[in-house]
Write a protein that holds these residues in place. Sequence first.
Motif, PDB file in Angstrom:
ATOM      1  N   HIS A 122       8.055  12.130 -21.115  1.00  0.00           N
ATOM      2  CA  HIS A 122       8.263  13.477 -20.559  1.00  0.00           C
ATOM      3  C   HIS A 122       9.525  13.506 -19.708  1.00  0.00           C
ATOM      4  CE1 HIS A 122       6.535  17.209 -18.310  1.00  0.00           C
ATOM      5  NE2 HIS A 122       7.386  17.539 -19.257  1.00  0.00           N
ATOM      6  N   LEU A 153       7.894  18.874 -14.018  1.00  0.00           N
ATOM      7  CA  LEU A 153       8.062  19.928 -15.004  1.00  0.00           C
ATOM      8  C   LEU A 153       9.536  20.275 -15.237  1.00  0.00           C
ATOM      9  CD1 LEU A 153       5.252  22.459 -13.998  1.00  0.00           C
ATOM     10  CD2 LEU A 153       5.153  20.641 -15.720  1.00  0.00           C
ATOM     11  N   GLU A 209       9.272  24.859 -18.588  1.00  0.00           N
ATOM     12  CA  GLU A 209       7.820  24.763 -18.425  1.00  0.00           C
ATOM     13  C   GLU A 209       7.360  25.575 -17.215  1.00  0.00           C
ATOM     14  OE1 GLU A 209       6.675  20.404 -20.210  1.00  0.00           O
ATOM     15  OE2 GLU A 209       7.799  20.445 -18.337  1.00  0.00           O
ATOM     16  N   LYS A 210       8.132  25.516 -16.141  1.00  0.00           N
ATOM     17  CA  LYS A 210       7.815  26.318 -14.954  1.00  0.00           C
ATOM     18  C   LYS A 210       7.853  27.809 -15.298  1.00  0.00           C
ATOM     19  CE  LYS A 210       9.840  22.915 -11.778  1.00  0.00           C
ATOM     20  NZ  LYS A 210      10.941  22.665 -10.811  1.00  0.00           N
ATOM     21  N   GLU A 265       0.042  29.162 -19.935  1.00  0.00           N
ATOM     22  CA  GLU A 265      -0.535  27.844 -19.674  1.00  0.00           C
ATOM     23  C   GLU A 265      -1.203  27.263 -20.914  1.00  0.00           C
ATOM     24  OE1 GLU A 265      -3.542  25.551 -16.545  1.00  0.00           O
ATOM     25  OE2 GLU A 265      -3.102  27.681 -16.292  1.00  0.00           O
ATOM     26  N   LEU A 275       1.248  25.489 -22.993  1.00  0.00           N
ATOM     27  CA  LEU A 275       1.606  24.200 -22.403  1.00  0.00           C
ATOM     28  C   LEU A 275       0.506  23.173 -22.637  1.00  0.00           C
ATOM     29  CD1 LEU A 275       3.074  25.526 -19.018  1.00  0.00           C
ATOM     30  CD2 LEU A 275       4.375  24.489 -20.884  1.00  0.00           C
ATOM     31  N   ARG A 319       0.365  20.876 -25.765  1.00  0.00           N
ATOM     32  CA  ARG A 319       1.267  19.725 -25.855  1.00  0.00           C
ATOM     33  C   ARG A 319       0.679  18.476 -25.199  1.00  0.00           C
ATOM     34  NH1 ARG A 319       5.593  20.253 -22.747  1.00  0.00           N
ATOM     35  NH2 ARG A 319       6.909  18.932 -24.052  1.00  0.00           N
ATOM     36  N   TYR A 342      -0.005  22.451 -13.557  1.00  0.00           N
ATOM     37  CA  TYR A 342       1.237  23.220 -13.705  1.00  0.00           C
ATOM     38  C   TYR A 342       1.538  24.050 -12.463  1.00  0.00           C
ATOM     39  CZ  TYR A 342       0.768  21.763 -18.518  1.00  0.00           C
ATOM     40  OH  TYR A 342       0.651  21.000 -19.644  1.00  0.00           O
TER      41      TYR A 342
END
Length: 228
Positions: free
Chosen positions: A137, A161, A165-166, A174, A177, A180, A213
Amino acid sequence: MIPNDNQTQRISIMLKDKMSTYFGMSPPTCTSYLHSPYLVITLKNILSPLESSLINQGEMFLVEKIRDVIMKPLLEELEDQLKQTMAFQVERWYYDWKYGANQGIIMAKEEKGFMSDVANSAHTFAEIVVDCYTEIHTEPERVKVMEVHQHAFLLACSGVLFDIEKMLFKQGHEKLLRKRENPRRASFLHRLSQRLGWDYEHTFDHVSVLWDYEQDTALIYLEILKAS
């Protein structure tokens, strides 16, 4: 709060009672560890006969959806009990299910807890873990390491992040996300096993990577088999 065996046993009993009520069965193996600011509960044999049947029919998505619905009221009740009986005030809940291994993990972060550093040997191991996470990542901005017990560590990696992504999280994506997460977990475990030269199935009793997140954090829990 200072944990003791009676407290952790009580937490395990409370959770098993809740799971029995909500799922119609409770996991035979439920072990709790309390180490400020985290409460860690590992579970084995989590699947009910109905869930096993659904998974065998390829209905994994349905099982995951049902579990998410059930866990909300279950954790709300458990949170109230922890507050009333042990003065443990939950700030956030996390959970992760490994259906193939028939195990899971539930974690709570305490509102006023703090995370202290651990021994250099743990940091050396943590550096390897963080390297593997960085490869799948991104490199965390900060890492805190907690020794949950003699054979288990929890790493709180913050600042993980990407900007995109943010942005996706802020726009309410969400679920996108979350899709993944499983491939990233599998890649992380593969890299960690390669790096350490260990056979995953015969070395780790439990490994979980959970992403928060909202707080831009990844929590990595690793429990090593005592026989290793």
